[in-house]
Design a protein around this motif. Structure first.
Motif: not given
Length: 709
Positions: A571-574, A578-595
């Motif tokens: 239930s939590h995996l989606p 995880i830091q290192g699996e994506l470039p930092k800027n892309i990871l943060l962009a995906k985070h903001h998109e989800a919120i």
């Protein structure tokens, strides 16, 4: 003492900002910081004649300014006004490129626009960020037919014949620069430039033709340096500042005596300084260039009539080669450096920086040969400069030789720096140097020689603080365990007793905006396996897979982070990023998109995400800290430092490890409340913070969140 003119200017320009911005609210802590900086800089002593005044820190102030204070506005306004009235340059230094760009692109234009203060400013970069037009044109013209015609010693510039795509890239750079569509600053090129290509077209101080260069008028480096002479504020970074200090000061940046320094992110300065003052070189790379010294100096002798100097340089190079070959035999038999199946490269640390008895003579011989080589190469550089002034000489040939010899000199300087430190015997009572050899796990056996101070305090105190007109050191987190002692010791300010320290209050109401939860765990972090299982068990309880908020989970170990991720329920995996699996800027962009889409998002991060990550509002409503961020003293510098502390009767864990962990914990906790409207919860999954004495000290230094649970 502050003059009435300075007091009035600071007050009026600050009021202008309030009048210009309807929603601007003057903050008591910000005004306090402005006053502290102005007062410190007003105590600066003028330099009369050649003798600099004895400085005891009277014009230095250390300011801890929590997030929300508005530190950059405070030091730019106060520092800018004081620099103008006192005839100084304001040199602003940051640890990160992001803050440099923010200062030049946002903060300084903001101050100029809204305060009415006229400030000119420029970004300072190291020479390596700029191309050398002369080298670029030489390369592209000489290789017009994909050949190496014109290079009498191509191996100096190319390890092998250049590939067509490399030559094509060089021609594009040359065409764009000649058409003035490219200004020669690597950071402004729209695409990434391969390091190997860029190395061919940039320059260092040894290979530069300086005033004799036919392309001097269009040189991006010198144009940038000339700009620095004309502006009020120079924005640099810690690496550039320390490099300038290492060369004596005033070489790259304005001289310390003529500068007021604003050092932001100052908690990074001690370790940045250690890195700058350390020295290392690869055995194989040194052999590569040393074998080519003879060919270069022979050509230099041909145009300078300095055959004797060339012979001495070649003999010194051969002596260093012989020493390094002897080192290779010794190191091949050293059991500490034997190949193993681990991921870390083996290293051989000399305890307390003491050279093994059997190697003392070899260390000294290597150092003497390296010093002789550098000395003679420098003399040959001087001879080439003199030959260049002779109108009857072959100018292009001399210019090409200057570049080749400059490259040799730079490499010789690197080797000499290592062996000078290796051969240094520490005076009893002084901190030792860390000295070690590491083995590179490559197909061809190679070793790297390292030497470093274990503290940068002395070099900072003598090279910067005692020479600077004034300085402010600031960051959101400078105190450790409630005091400034650690920072003062590490920077050498402990020896300047008149230094002022100021801790500003936060503008946030932590007791109303945040909660602190420390659940009772069955496992201690000392039992890594059990503690990892505990974290995996607790996270689903702490993080809802339905509530649309952001959570930041901070780990001290990548291995533990990955193992916890594997144990999370489906239930939590989606939700997981995880830091290192994506470039930092892309990871943060995906985070903001989800919120923004009304979905929860969970970031798993390491130490680097515990600092500088800005996730205001719903993007970060919960920060979960897996364990107290203790650093393992696993590098040779820290090991040498800890032994030295123990030998003096101290406890390195309490003197260094706990205070540094306290700072890291405060930084991690600081990810939660970024604005006056933020809210959320801090959860710490490490019972040591309430059971251990040092943990209680660290807990007492956290913001006064409401305790729950």
């Amino acid at each position: 003492m502050l003059s009435d003119l300075e007091k009035t200017a600071i007050r009026d320009h600050y009021q202008n900002i309030a009048k210009s911005l309807p929603h601007f609210r003057p903050r008591a802590a910000q005004r306090q910081m402005i006053a502290a900086i102005a007062q410190a800089f007003s105590r600066s002593q003028s330099v009369s004649g050649e003798a600099a005044p004895e400085r005891e820190g009277e014009s230095i102030v250390v300011v801890e300014g929590p997030t929300g204070v508005g530190k950059s506005l405070a030091y730019l306004l106060a520092g800018g006004i004081m620099a103008q009235t006192r005839g100084k340059k304001l040199v602003v230094s940051s640890a990160t490129v992001a803050l440099q760009e923010q200062l030049v692109g946002r903060d300084l234009p903001f101050v100029v626009q809204h305060s009415g203060l006229t400030l000119t400013f420029a970004l300072a970069k190291g020479r390596g960020r700029y191309l050398c037009p002369y080298k670029l044109y030489q390369l592209t013209q000489s290789n017009a037919q994909d050949s190496l015609v014109g290079f009498e010693s191509p191996n100096v510039l190319w390890d092998s014949k250049p590939r067509p795509e490399e030559l094509a890239q060089l021609r594009v750079l040359a065409d764009e620069f000649a058409a003035r569509r490219f200004n020669g600053d690597r950071d402004t090129w729209p695409e990434a430039i391969d390091d190997g290509i860029w190395f061919k077209v940039t320059n260092d101080r040894h290979g530069c033709l300086k005033a004799a260069c036919p392309n001097r008028a269009e040189c991006p480096f010198f144009l940038a340096r000339e700009t620095l002479d004309t502006v009020d504020v120079v924005v640099a970074n810690h690496d550039l500042l320390l490099a300038d200090i290492g060369m004596g000061g005033g070489v790259i940046l304005p001289s310390p005596a003529d500068s007021f320094y604003c050092i932001d992110e100052a908690h990074h300065l001690p370790k940045k300084a250690l890195s700058q003052f350390a020295a290392e070189h690869s055995l194989n790379q040194a052999l590569w260039f040393l074998e080519r010294v003879g060919g270069v100096v022979d050509k230099v002798a041909g145009v300078t009539d300095k055959g004797e100097l060339a012979t001495l340089a070649d003999e010194a190079a051969q002596a260093v080669i012989e020493s390094l070959q002897e080192w290779m035999m010794h190191l091949a038999d050293e059991p500490t450096l034997a190949a193993h199946d681990g991921f870390n490269e083996p290293s051989w640390l000399w305890p307390d920086g003491v050279v093994p008895n059997s190697l003392e003579l070899l260390v000294n011989n290597t150092a003497l040969s390296a010093q002789a080589l550098l000395k003679n190469l420098n003399h040959l550089n001087d001879a080439l400069a003199a030959a260049r002034r002779d109108q009857n000489q072959d100018g292009p040939l001399i210019d090409r030789l200057t570049g080749e010899l400059g490259m040799m000199t730079a490499r010789a300087e690197q080797v000499e720096a290592v062996w000078s430190q290796m051969a240094t015997t520490t005076v009893e009572g002084e901190a030792p140097l860390a000295k070690w050899v590491s083995r590179k796990m490559t197909d061809k056996p190679d070793y790297v020689f390292h030497a470093s101070p274990i503290s940068s305090a002395s070099k900072l105190a003598n090279g910067l603080w005692r020479r600077a007109a004034g300085a402010v050191l600031t960051s959101a987190t400078l105190r450790s365990l409630g005091n400034f002692d650690l920072l003062l010791r590490q920077t050498g300010l402990i020896w300047l007793p008149e230094t002022t320290c100021v801790a500003l209050d936060s503008p946030f109401d932590f007791s109303q905006q945040g909660e602190l939860y420390i659940p009772t765990l069955a496992a201690s972090p000392k039992d890594v396996t059990a503690h990892t299982a505990e974290i995996a068990r607790w996270l689903p309880k702490l993080v809802s897979h339905a509530e649309p908020i952001g959570t930041l989970v901070l780990f001290s170990s990548r291995k533990q982070m990955q193992e916890v991720a594997l144990r999370l329920p489906e239930s939590h995996l989606p939700l997981l990023l995880i830091q290192g699996e994506l470039p930092k800027n892309i990871l943060l962009a995906k985070h903001h998109e989800a919120i923004a889409a009304g979905k929860p998002s969970v970031i798993f991060g390491l130490d680097s995400f515990a600092e500088g990550l800005d996730l205001p509002g719903e993007a970060c409503v919960q920060v979960i800290i897996a364990k107290l961020p203790f650093a393992m003293p696993d590098n040779p510098i820290e090991k040498t430092q800890n032994r030295w502390i123990e030998q003096r009767g101290g406890n390195p864990f309490l003197e260094i490890t706990v205070p540094e962990a306290s700072i890291k914990l405060i930084q991690a906790v600081g990810r939660l409340i970024r604005t006056e409207s933020d809210y959320g919860r801090i959860t710490i999954l490490d019972n040591r913070i309430i059971t251990a004495r040092y943990g209680k000290q660290m807990l007492a230094c956290l913001p006064p969140f409401k305790r729950i649970g």
